[in-house]
Motif scaffolding. Structure first.
Motif, short mmCIF file in Angstrom:
data_model
loop_
_atom_site.label_atom_id
_atom_site.label_comp_id
_atom_site.label_asym_id
_atom_site.label_seq_id
_atom_site.Cartn_x
_atom_site.Cartn_y
_atom_site.Cartn_z
N LEU A 7 0.69 -1.25 0.10
CA LEU A 7 0.11 -0.47 -0.17
C LEU A 7 0.86 1.60 0.04
N GLY A 8 0.98 2.08 -0.93
CA GLY A 8 1.86 3.81 -0.98
C GLY A 8 2.25 2.77 -1.71
N SER A 34 -1.22 -0.57 -3.46
CA SER A 34 -2.37 0.48 -3.97
C SER A 34 -1.63 1.94 -4.61
N ASN A 36 -2.26 6.57 -4.75
CA ASN A 36 -3.19 7.30 -4.46
C ASN A 36 -3.20 8.17 -6.28
N THR A 58 -6.17 4.87 -5.34
CA THR A 58 -7.67 5.34 -4.19
C THR A 58 -8.00 6.82 -4.09
N LEU A 83 -10.30 0.07 -1.64
CA LEU A 83 -8.56 -0.25 -0.77
C LEU A 83 -8.86 -1.40 0.45
N ASN A 97 2.12 -1.59 4.93
CA ASN A 97 1.40 -0.13 4.68
C ASN A 97 2.49 0.74 4.55
N ILE A 99 1.43 3.87 3.28
CA ILE A 99 0.28 4.84 3.26
C ILE A 99 0.51 6.17 3.93
N ALA A 103 -5.34 7.92 7.35
CA ALA A 103 -5.99 7.26 5.67
C ALA A 103 -5.61 5.60 6.19
N GLY A 104 -4.05 5.17 6.58
CA GLY A 104 -3.39 3.65 6.57
C GLY A 104 -4.51 3.50 7.99
N ASN A 122 3.84 3.16 7.96
CA ASN A 122 2.42 4.21 8.64
C ASN A 122 2.27 4.54 10.51
#
Length: 379
Positions: A7-8, A34, A36, A58, A83, A97, A99, A103-104, A122
């Motif tokens: 993620l991120g 993921s 953004n 996202t 997500l 993670n 992010i 948001a994470g 995160n």
């Protein structure tokens, strides 16, 4: 082989994680990502890893225009709800993670509810909802392995040791770009100056947090939850060279330190392989004679009140750390847009903390509601 859900993926940590995954194709498979707003990096990642089966975009505007048909085997998810659906339903072994911000938090919760291993970059997950996450780990048997260089260092120092013999933790801080700047000059600090970190290359938000030392305060709150050690046993010391990443002191007086040149790929790779290690090349090996000297200082809480507020909010617990983070995210965004002065970041956070009636943390929904309300009030 471990399947990684990243993620991120388009941020600095995400890009470093991709390098680690590419380095060992027999050890890691990138199962999903993921991103953004950076559609180009997202597309580049999807092209580079044929094994990717899941992708969450996202930013809904970016998702509308993204060429999904170019990646026929990938199942796409859209927005924050998408997500979470991906985290809950995708096939993976480790959630990395990376992010930024609150948001994470929900993705971390979702993965832990599934009993997954979470490689956590995160830090806000533990800042805003550490009490909830502590309960989830006990209930579902998941695992958090920290990605932050400081917490990776602590983990490496205490691995294999009796945790009952851990006396204290010392977290190091570079001191940021304004360690030697007189406090009287702080009102003149511009976003451009604040974004020039002396030792680390990071995203904008975390770079500003490092300049205010808010980031270091977040790490103290993280340490409290990660290592189940009291706040009175967690110290912060300024170490401008960023060679020693953290230290652990044991009951016999022995002090173990993890050292190395500033390089996020090492803690990322260690989080993915923990508790074993894999060879890293071309990471430069530490040459102490070349470095010459290492220096250490007490943090100046008068110049950097954000660190002091973190310590106070962490000790008070409950919903105060959530308020601390939400106010900081809003204030940092305003500073980066040129709407407030550097010194007003701490002022906004302090006012939010003073005006909040502390509550005991009961649920994820409660945390998200407080976060949402406060952001609207401060917008």
């Amino acid at each position: 082989m471990q399947k990684i859900l990243l993620l991120g993926s388009s941020g600095s940590i995400g890009q470093s994680a991709i390098n680690c995954i590419k380095r060992y194709p027999d050890e890691f498979e990138l199962a999903g990502i993921s991103f953004n707003g950076n559609a180009n990096r997202g597309a580049e990642c999807l092209k580079s890893f044929a094994a990717i089966k899941f992708a969450a975009i996202t930013n809904e505007d970016v998702a509308k225009n993204f060429p999904k048909n170019d990646f026929g085997k990938v199942k796409f998810f859209k927005g924050g709800d998408g997500l979470l659906e991906m985290v809950k339903t995708a096939e993976y072994d480790v959630l990395l993670n990376a992010i930024v911000g609150c948001a994470g938090f929900e993705p971390t919760v979702a993965a832990l509810e599934c009993g997954k291993k979470v490689a956590l970059a995160n830090k806000e997950s533990l800042v805003v909802g550490g009490e909830v996450i502590d309960k989830l780990l006990k209930k579902h048997g998941g695992l958090i392995v920290p990605v932050d260089s400081e917490h990776s260092a602590i983990l490496q120092c205490i691995h294999g040791e009796n945790h009952k013999e851990l006396e204290s933790i010392t977290i190091t801080a570079s001191g940021g770009p304004f360690r030697e700047l007189p406090k009287s000059e702080f009102e003149k600090i511009t976003p451009e100056k604040a974004l020039k970190h002396p030792t680390w290359t990071m995203g904008a938000k975390i770079t500003i947090d490092s300049a205010t030392l808010m980031n270091k305060g977040f790490e103290v709150i993280e340490a409290f939850h990660l290592y189940k050690i009291g706040y009175d046993k967690i110290d912060v010391v300024v170490h401008p060279q960023s060679i020693i990443h953290s230290l652990a002191t044991f009951t016999d007086g022995a002090v173990l330190a993890q050292c190395g040149y500033p390089d996020m790929e090492l803690p990322i790779q260690y989080a993915l392989t923990y508790p074993k290690r894999l060879f890293m090349n071309p990471t430069p090996r530490l040459d102490l004679a070349k470095i010459g000297s290492l220096t250490f200082f007490e943090p100046d809480l008068d110049k950097f009140p954000c660190l002091k507020m973190c310590l106070q909010a962490g000790r008070a617990g409950g919903t105060l750390p959530c308020v601390l983070n939400a106010a900081n995210e809003v204030a940092v965004a305003k500073f980066l847009r040129g709407e407030i002065k550097f010194t007003e970041i701490a002022q906004i956070v302090e006012r939010a903390l003073n005006e909040h009636n502390r509550q005991n943390v009961e649920s994820v929904e409660q945390i998200l509601e407080i976060d949402s309300i406060l952001r609207k009030e401060l917008k």
